[in-house]
Structure formats: C-alpha cells, structure tokens
Write a protein that holds these residues in place. Structure first.
Motif, PDB file in Angstrom:
ATOM      1  N   TRP A  43      36.925  32.500  54.636  1.00  0.00           N
ATOM      2  CA  TRP A  43      37.618  32.999  53.365  1.00  0.00           C
ATOM      3  C   TRP A  43      36.781  32.734  51.982  1.00  0.00           C
ATOM      4  CZ3 TRP A  43      41.937  35.453  52.139  1.00  0.00           C
ATOM      5  CH2 TRP A  43      42.518  34.528  51.458  1.00  0.00           C
ATOM      6  N   GLU A  44      37.217  33.319  51.318  1.00  0.00           N
ATOM      7  CA  GLU A  44      36.141  33.520  49.923  1.00  0.00           C
ATOM      8  C   GLU A  44      37.047  32.789  48.946  1.00  0.00           C
ATOM      9  OE1 GLU A  44      34.227  36.738  47.281  1.00  0.00           O
ATOM     10  OE2 GLU A  44      32.694  36.246  48.621  1.00  0.00           O
ATOM     11  N   GLU A  45      36.897  32.582  47.876  1.00  0.00           N
ATOM     12  CA  GLU A  45      38.423  32.154  47.061  1.00  0.00           C
ATOM     13  C   GLU A  45      38.052  32.196  45.468  1.00  0.00           C
ATOM     14  OE1 GLU A  45      40.940  29.424  47.015  1.00  0.00           O
ATOM     15  OE2 GLU A  45      40.515  29.023  49.246  1.00  0.00           O
ATOM     16  N   PRO A  46      38.913  33.016  45.942  1.00  0.00           N
ATOM     17  CA  PRO A  46      38.703  33.521  44.173  1.00  0.00           C
ATOM     18  C   PRO A  46      38.623  32.787  43.024  1.00  0.00           C
ATOM     19  CG  PRO A  46      40.953  33.630  44.611  1.00  0.00           C
ATOM     20  CD  PRO A  46      40.782  32.963  45.913  1.00  0.00           C
ATOM     21  N   PRO A  47      37.172  33.954  42.384  1.00  0.00           N
ATOM     22  CA  PRO A  47      36.840  33.399  40.788  1.00  0.00           C
ATOM     23  C   PRO A  47      38.382  33.088  40.684  1.00  0.00           C
ATOM     24  CG  PRO A  47      36.155  35.558  41.018  1.00  0.00           C
ATOM     25  CD  PRO A  47      37.271  35.046  42.613  1.00  0.00           C
ATOM     26  N   ALA A  48      38.346  32.196  39.284  1.00  0.00           N
ATOM     27  CA  ALA A  48      39.378  31.991  38.568  1.00  0.00           C
ATOM     28  C   ALA A  48      39.880  32.964  37.678  1.00  0.00           C
ATOM     29  CB  ALA A  48      38.717  30.423  37.461  1.00  0.00           C
ATOM     30  N   SER A  49      39.212  33.790  37.077  1.00  0.00           N
ATOM     31  CA  SER A  49      39.244  34.871  36.124  1.00  0.00           C
ATOM     32  C   SER A  49      40.621  35.665  36.774  1.00  0.00           C
ATOM     33  CB  SER A  49      38.272  35.647  35.683  1.00  0.00           C
ATOM     34  OG  SER A  49      37.170  35.960  36.849  1.00  0.00           O
ATOM     35  N   ALA A  50      40.190  35.401  38.580  1.00  0.00           N
ATOM     36  CA  ALA A  50      40.872  37.053  39.008  1.00  0.00           C
ATOM     37  C   ALA A  50      42.167  35.854  39.955  1.00  0.00           C
ATOM     38  CB  ALA A  50      40.285  36.823  40.827  1.00  0.00           C
ATOM     39  N   ALA A  51      42.512  34.728  39.972  1.00  0.00           N
ATOM     40  CA  ALA A  51      43.283  34.012  40.303  1.00  0.00           C
ATOM     41  C   ALA A  51      44.586  34.821  40.021  1.00  0.00           C
ATOM     42  CB  ALA A  51      43.719  33.026  40.421  1.00  0.00           C
ATOM     43  N   PRO A  52      45.890  35.195  40.836  1.00  0.00           N
ATOM     44  CA  PRO A  52      47.283  35.500  40.699  1.00  0.00           C
ATOM     45  C   PRO A  52      47.760  34.642  39.676  1.00  0.00           C
ATOM     46  CG  PRO A  52      47.196  34.644  43.000  1.00  0.00           C
ATOM     47  CD  PRO A  52      46.092  34.116  42.066  1.00  0.00           C
ATOM     48  N   PHE A  53      49.114  34.936  38.751  1.00  0.00           N
ATOM     49  CA  PHE A  53      49.234  34.758  37.698  1.00  0.00           C
ATOM     50  C   PHE A  53      50.711  35.524  38.139  1.00  0.00           C
ATOM     51  CE2 PHE A  53      47.448  37.535  36.010  1.00  0.00           C
ATOM     52  CZ  PHE A  53      47.922  38.577  34.729  1.00  0.00           C
ATOM     53  N   ASP A  54      51.607  34.851  36.885  1.00  0.00           N
ATOM     54  CA  ASP A  54      52.768  35.096  36.687  1.00  0.00           C
ATOM     55  C   ASP A  54      53.326  35.945  35.620  1.00  0.00           C
ATOM     56  OD1 ASP A  54      55.851  35.674  37.276  1.00  0.00           O
ATOM     57  OD2 ASP A  54      56.522  33.968  37.285  1.00  0.00           O
ATOM     58  N   ASN A  55      53.224  37.193  35.343  1.00  0.00           N
ATOM     59  CA  ASN A  55      53.189  38.718  35.145  1.00  0.00           C
ATOM     60  C   ASN A  55      54.513  38.219  34.462  1.00  0.00           C
ATOM     61  OD1 ASN A  55      54.420  39.967  35.944  1.00  0.00           O
ATOM     62  ND2 ASN A  55      53.020  41.850  35.982  1.00  0.00           N
ATOM     63  N   ARG A  56      55.783  37.393  34.231  1.00  0.00           N
ATOM     64  CA  ARG A  56      56.679  37.254  33.283  1.00  0.00           C
ATOM     65  C   ARG A  56      56.251  36.817  32.512  1.00  0.00           C
ATOM     66  NH1 ARG A  56      61.081  34.288  37.686  1.00  0.00           N
ATOM     67  NH2 ARG A  56      58.849  33.686  37.884  1.00  0.00           N
ATOM     68  N   PHE A  57      55.387  35.326  32.502  1.00  0.00           N
ATOM     69  CA  PHE A  57      55.375  34.298  31.750  1.00  0.00           C
ATOM     70  C   PHE A  57      53.647  34.645  31.505  1.00  0.00           C
ATOM     71  CE2 PHE A  57      57.512  32.528  34.646  1.00  0.00           C
ATOM     72  CZ  PHE A  57      58.563  32.674  33.554  1.00  0.00           C
ATOM     73  N   TYR A  58      52.584  35.221  31.408  1.00  0.00           N
ATOM     74  CA  TYR A  58      51.242  35.527  30.865  1.00  0.00           C
ATOM     75  C   TYR A  58      51.293  37.076  30.499  1.00  0.00           C
ATOM     76  CZ  TYR A  58      51.558  30.203  32.434  1.00  0.00           C
ATOM     77  OH  TYR A  58      51.795  29.249  32.426  1.00  0.00           O
ATOM     78  N   TRP A  59      49.582  37.426  30.011  1.00  0.00           N
ATOM     79  CA  TRP A  59      49.981  38.315  29.335  1.00  0.00           C
ATOM     80  C   TRP A  59      48.079  38.612  30.801  1.00  0.00           C
ATOM     81  CZ3 TRP A  59      51.341  41.707  26.996  1.00  0.00           C
ATOM     82  CH2 TRP A  59      52.740  41.577  26.279  1.00  0.00           C
ATOM     83  N   GLY A  60      47.444  37.451  31.126  1.00  0.00           N
ATOM     84  CA  GLY A  60      46.838  37.911  32.333  1.00  0.00           C
ATOM     85  C   GLY A  60      45.500  36.602  31.925  1.00  0.00           C
ATOM     86  N   ARG A  61      44.638  36.424  32.111  1.00  0.00           N
ATOM     87  CA  ARG A  61      43.719  35.432  32.813  1.00  0.00           C
ATOM     88  C   ARG A  61      42.321  35.725  31.167  1.00  0.00           C
ATOM     89  NH1 ARG A  61      44.386  31.589  35.829  1.00  0.00           N
ATOM     90  NH2 ARG A  61      45.556  31.371  37.248  1.00  0.00           N
ATOM     91  N   GLN A  62      41.616  35.088  30.612  1.00  0.00           N
ATOM     92  CA  GLN A  62      40.678  34.996  30.385  1.00  0.00           C
ATOM     93  C   GLN A  62      38.758  35.451  30.934  1.00  0.00           C
ATOM     94  OE1 GLN A  62      40.219  32.823  26.799  1.00  0.00           O
ATOM     95  NE2 GLN A  62      42.298  32.875  26.140  1.00  0.00           N
ATOM     96  N   THR A  63      38.172  35.058  30.626  1.00  0.00           N
ATOM     97  CA  THR A  63      36.681  35.648  31.470  1.00  0.00           C
ATOM     98  C   THR A  63      36.861  34.556  32.224  1.00  0.00           C
ATOM     99  OG1 THR A  63      35.598  35.197  30.195  1.00  0.00           O
ATOM    100  CG2 THR A  63      35.832  37.358  30.924  1.00  0.00           C
ATOM    101  N   ASP A  64      37.152  32.636  32.186  1.00  0.00           N
ATOM    102  CA  ASP A  64      37.289  31.564  32.198  1.00  0.00           C
ATOM    103  C   ASP A  64      37.997  30.911  32.799  1.00  0.00           C
ATOM    104  OD1 ASP A  64      38.865  31.009  30.691  1.00  0.00           O
ATOM    105  OD2 ASP A  64      38.224  29.939  29.733  1.00  0.00           O
ATOM    106  N   GLY A  65      39.219  31.974  33.063  1.00  0.00           N
ATOM    107  CA  GLY A  65      40.274  31.704  33.988  1.00  0.00           C
ATOM    108  C   GLY A  65      41.630  31.201  33.335  1.00  0.00           C
ATOM    109  N   THR A  66      41.401  31.345  32.174  1.00  0.00           N
ATOM    110  CA  THR A  66      42.414  30.306  31.912  1.00  0.00           C
ATOM    111  C   THR A  66      43.062  31.772  31.036  1.00  0.00           C
ATOM    112  OG1 THR A  66      40.622  29.381  29.912  1.00  0.00           O
ATOM    113  CG2 THR A  66      42.825  29.402  29.161  1.00  0.00           C
TER     114      THR A  66
END
Length: 189
Positions: A43-66
């Motif tokens: 199993w390969e953990e996703p990079p922080a920038s590819a981790a899922p997020f709730d698009n009801r509250f967030y636009w997305g992630r910056q390249t550092d995962g923020t």
C-alpha cells in the motif's frame, strides 16, 4: 493511495499479472497480509497533495498538501490592482460564501418539504376545506427548523464551527445519537 506491485498500480476488483507472469484473480484484495507480502503487494500512502478532502468546505490542496478553505462570507471580486471586477451589466462580481450557499440550500430543502402540502393550502383558499392539524403542525415545524438551521449557519464563527453543523454525534459504537444540525428536520408525515 493505491495498492502497488512494483511500479504497477493494482485496481480493486481487477485481475492483474505480476512481474513473474503469474495471473492474479480479481479477488486479490482478499489475500491475507502474508500473501500480499509474498506477492510484493504494498500500500502506498498518497502524498499530502493528493489526499482526499471535503469539497463542500475546501477548494482543494496546495502542492504542500495544505487545504484551501472556502470563504464563509461572500467575496467581492477584484482584479490584480484591487479594482472591482464587474459583470456584463456593470455590477460587481460576488462569489457566494459558504453561509450564503448553505442558507439558500436550507431554504430549498424547506421549500421541498412544504411544497408536498401546498395543494392543501390552495384548496383551503379556494374551497375553504380545512387543512388537517397534523399538516399545519408539520409545516410550522419545517419553517421553525429552517430558521434554526439558518441561524446556526450564519452564527458559525469560523470554518470549524461551520463544519460541525454537518457532523452527526456518534456513540462509542458508531451509532448516531444526534443528527447533524443541517439534517435535523422534522419527521415527514
């Protein structure tokens, strides 16, 4: 992220061939941990920038995962020089914030719940036929609950408080003990 065998990404429910030419069935996900190790499935953990997020509250992630949060309040759009961005009619472009979006959604939900019985209101106006008390009680409860939800949405001080309105309360076994405020409507009749 994904299960991998070497550089090959494995898809759950799909057969695959390993580097030794062995065909693995579509049930490979049922392999024990020992079998996965034997066949070099990791199993390969996703990079922080590819981790899922709730698009009801967030636009997305910056390249550092923020996470990039959506604004709670409406935003008057401006250009790079700080001048208002106007639409074709000369009005300033406004991007609705989460509060505006979800208050409107709450009003639509209330309208959907009320519209089921609108015919009774029309019949009452046209023919003086009484509306059952259970219906008037339900309709009043929907309007009251709509107001409570709107007040809670507009009263959220920050994104964390706003997001909390969407979370069910669970007991230690994972059973819902309190429905999320945004979904806490009267039982339909």
């Amino acid at each position: 992220m994904p299960w991998k065998h070497g550089l090959q990404t494995l898809k759950p429910g799909k057969a695959w061939t390993d580097s030794n030419g062995t065909l693995h069935s579509s049930l490979w996900m049922r392999y024990s941990d020992a079998d996965k190790t034997r066949y070099s499935i990791v199993w390969e953990e996703p990079p922080a920038s590819a981790a899922p997020f709730d698009n009801r509250f967030y636009w997305g992630r910056q390249t550092d995962g923020t996470l990039i949060p959506r604004s709670l309040t409406d935003i008057n759009e401006v250009d790079a020089d700080g001048n208002p961005v106007n639409d074709v009619n000369g009005n300033q472009v406004v991007t609705p914030g989460l509060k505006t979006i979800w208050v409107a959604q709450t009003k639509r939900t209330a309208n959907d719940k009320l519209s089921v019985y609108d015919w009774m209101v029309t019949r009452k106006a046209e023919k003086s036929t009484a509306i059952p008390s259970s219906v008037t009680t339900y309709r009043d409860a929907v309007r009251t609950k709509c107001g409570e939800i709107e007040t809670a949405l507009n009263g959220a001080a920050d994104l964390a408080a706003f997001m909390a309105l969407f979370e069910d309360t669970l007991d230690s076994d994972g059973n819902v003990t309190a429905v999320a405020k945004i979904n806490d409507w009267p039982d339909e009749i």
